[in-house]
Structures are given as structure tokens and as C-alpha cells.
Design a protein around this motif. Structure first.
Motif, PDB file in Angstrom:
ATOM      1  N   CYS A   1       0.865  -1.180   0.000  1.00  0.00           N
ATOM      2  CA  CYS A   1       0.000   0.000   0.000  1.00  0.00           C
ATOM      3  C   CYS A   1       0.898   1.225   0.000  1.00  0.00           C
ATOM      4  O   CYS A   1       2.112   1.115   0.181  1.00  0.00           O
ATOM      5  N   ILE A  21      -5.976   2.815   7.911  1.00  0.00           N
ATOM      6  CA  ILE A  21      -5.819   1.579   8.678  1.00  0.00           C
ATOM      7  C   ILE A  21      -6.895   0.551   8.285  1.00  0.00           C
ATOM      8  O   ILE A  21      -6.559  -0.623   8.065  1.00  0.00           O
ATOM      9  N   ILE A  56      -5.811  -1.100   5.105  1.00  0.00           N
ATOM     10  CA  ILE A  56      -4.713  -2.047   5.335  1.00  0.00           C
ATOM     11  C   ILE A  56      -5.259  -3.339   5.928  1.00  0.00           C
ATOM     12  O   ILE A  56      -4.881  -4.434   5.497  1.00  0.00           O
ATOM     13  N   VAL A 110       4.721  -0.885   2.929  1.00  0.00           N
ATOM     14  CA  VAL A 110       4.383   0.470   2.486  1.00  0.00           C
ATOM     15  C   VAL A 110       5.427   0.879   1.453  1.00  0.00           C
ATOM     16  O   VAL A 110       6.635   0.760   1.690  1.00  0.00           O
ATOM     17  N   VAL A 158       3.659  -2.290   7.825  1.00  0.00           N
ATOM     18  CA  VAL A 158       2.614  -2.287   8.850  1.00  0.00           C
ATOM     19  C   VAL A 158       2.228  -3.737   9.093  1.00  0.00           C
ATOM     20  O   VAL A 158       1.936  -4.470   8.148  1.00  0.00           O
ATOM     21  N   ALA A 203      -1.162   4.478   7.047  1.00  0.00           N
ATOM     22  CA  ALA A 203      -0.003   3.575   7.096  1.00  0.00           C
ATOM     23  C   ALA A 203       1.247   4.348   7.496  1.00  0.00           C
ATOM     24  O   ALA A 203       2.053   3.875   8.294  1.00  0.00           O
ATOM     25  N   MET A 221       3.585   2.878  10.472  1.00  0.00           N
ATOM     26  CA  MET A 221       4.527   1.929   9.872  1.00  0.00           C
ATOM     27  C   MET A 221       5.858   1.930  10.611  1.00  0.00           C
ATOM     28  O   MET A 221       6.262   2.928  11.200  1.00  0.00           O
TER      29      MET A 221
END
Length: 149
Positions: free
Chosen positions: A14, A20, A23, A37, A51, A72, A76
């Protein structure tokens, strides 16, 4: 053996601005516990963070933070520890142990994402290798008896 021979090249990714919930949906859809990421440089995917499902729990759920407020990029792990695709299996394990990480993204010589290896992948591979060794050890005496008849 280079780590590229035993890694997963289907990396779920991503961008840093992913929410979030987005994700978490990627993790559920692809049955993974991490999302790498990335930033784009043309068509190249450059890994900048990771993440994990644990990050989501620790950083949002446990703190009772509205998950729609974070991205993210906010949670992360960065800077990201990576390994070159031609690095050895042993060196990759050493890096994971040294940095106390369970997931290790793999990059090519230009820093472009190639794959990822996880502690689970390594455990599975080693289990298969040990199983083959055990089979060889248990079958060897019978093969020797057969050959000496």
C-alpha cells in the motif's frame, strides 16, 4: 542459497496514505499479517515501511484511537530493514535476529521491492528440509541392506 530462492514475490503493498481499515482489509483479503508500504518511482515499487497486524492492534485498537484518523505512514515501522535479493539465507536470518524482526522485505540492486521472507516462511522451509533429512536417515539402513543382498 540466495534468499530470493525462498521468498514470496507476491508482496501485499500500500502507499503511506492508505487508511488503517484499508490495510486491515488487504490483510484479510490476502491472508497476510503485514503490508509493505511503498512509494512509486515510475513503475518501480520502493519499500519505505511495513505495517503489521500487531502494529494495528498496539497503535490503534489498544489506544482506542479512531482507525480512520491514522494512515499507514503514521504507524509503519521505518526505516525499513531490507535485504538484497542475492544475499544468503544465513545472512538474512542474521539480519532478522539482529534487528528482532519477523518479516524481511527483499530488494534488487536498485532498491526496488522484489519479495518478502517471513519467520513463518523460514520455519516452513526448515521443517521441510529436516523432514527430507529424517526420511533419508530412516530409509538409508533399509537401502543398504537391500544393496548388500
Amino acid at each position: 542459497m540466495p534468499i530470493s530462492e525462498c521468498c514470496n514475490i507476491g508482496v501485499v503493498c500500500c502507499e503511506a496514505n492508505a487508511s488503517i481499515p484499508q490495510i486491515a482489509q488487504l490483510m484479510r483479503k490476502h491472508h497476510v499479517g503485514d503490508v509493505v508500504v511503498i512509494r512509486h518511482e515510475g513503475s518501480a515499487r520502493i519499500p519505505v515501511g511495513i505495517v503489521t497486524d500487531r502494529d494495528i492492534v498496539i497503535e490503534t485498537v489498544a489506544e482506542q484511537i479512531d482507525m480512520d484518523l491514522l494512515t499507514a505512514g503514521d504507524i509503519m515501522s521505518s526505516p525499513l530493514i531490507t535485504v538484497h535479493e542475492n544475499e544468503s539465507f544465513a545472512e538474512s536470518l542474521r539480519l532478522m535476529r539482529h534487528h528482532r524482526i519477523r518479516r524481511l522485505p527483499i530488494v534488487d540492486e536498485k532498491g526496488v521491492l522484489y519479495g518478502i521472507v517471513t519467520a513463518d516462511d523460514i520455519s516452513h522451509l526448515l521443517t521441510l528440509e529436516l523432514s527430507m533429512l529424517t526420511t533419508t536417515m530412516t530409509e538409508q539402513p533399509a537401502a543398504e541392506r537391500q544393496a548388500r543382498r
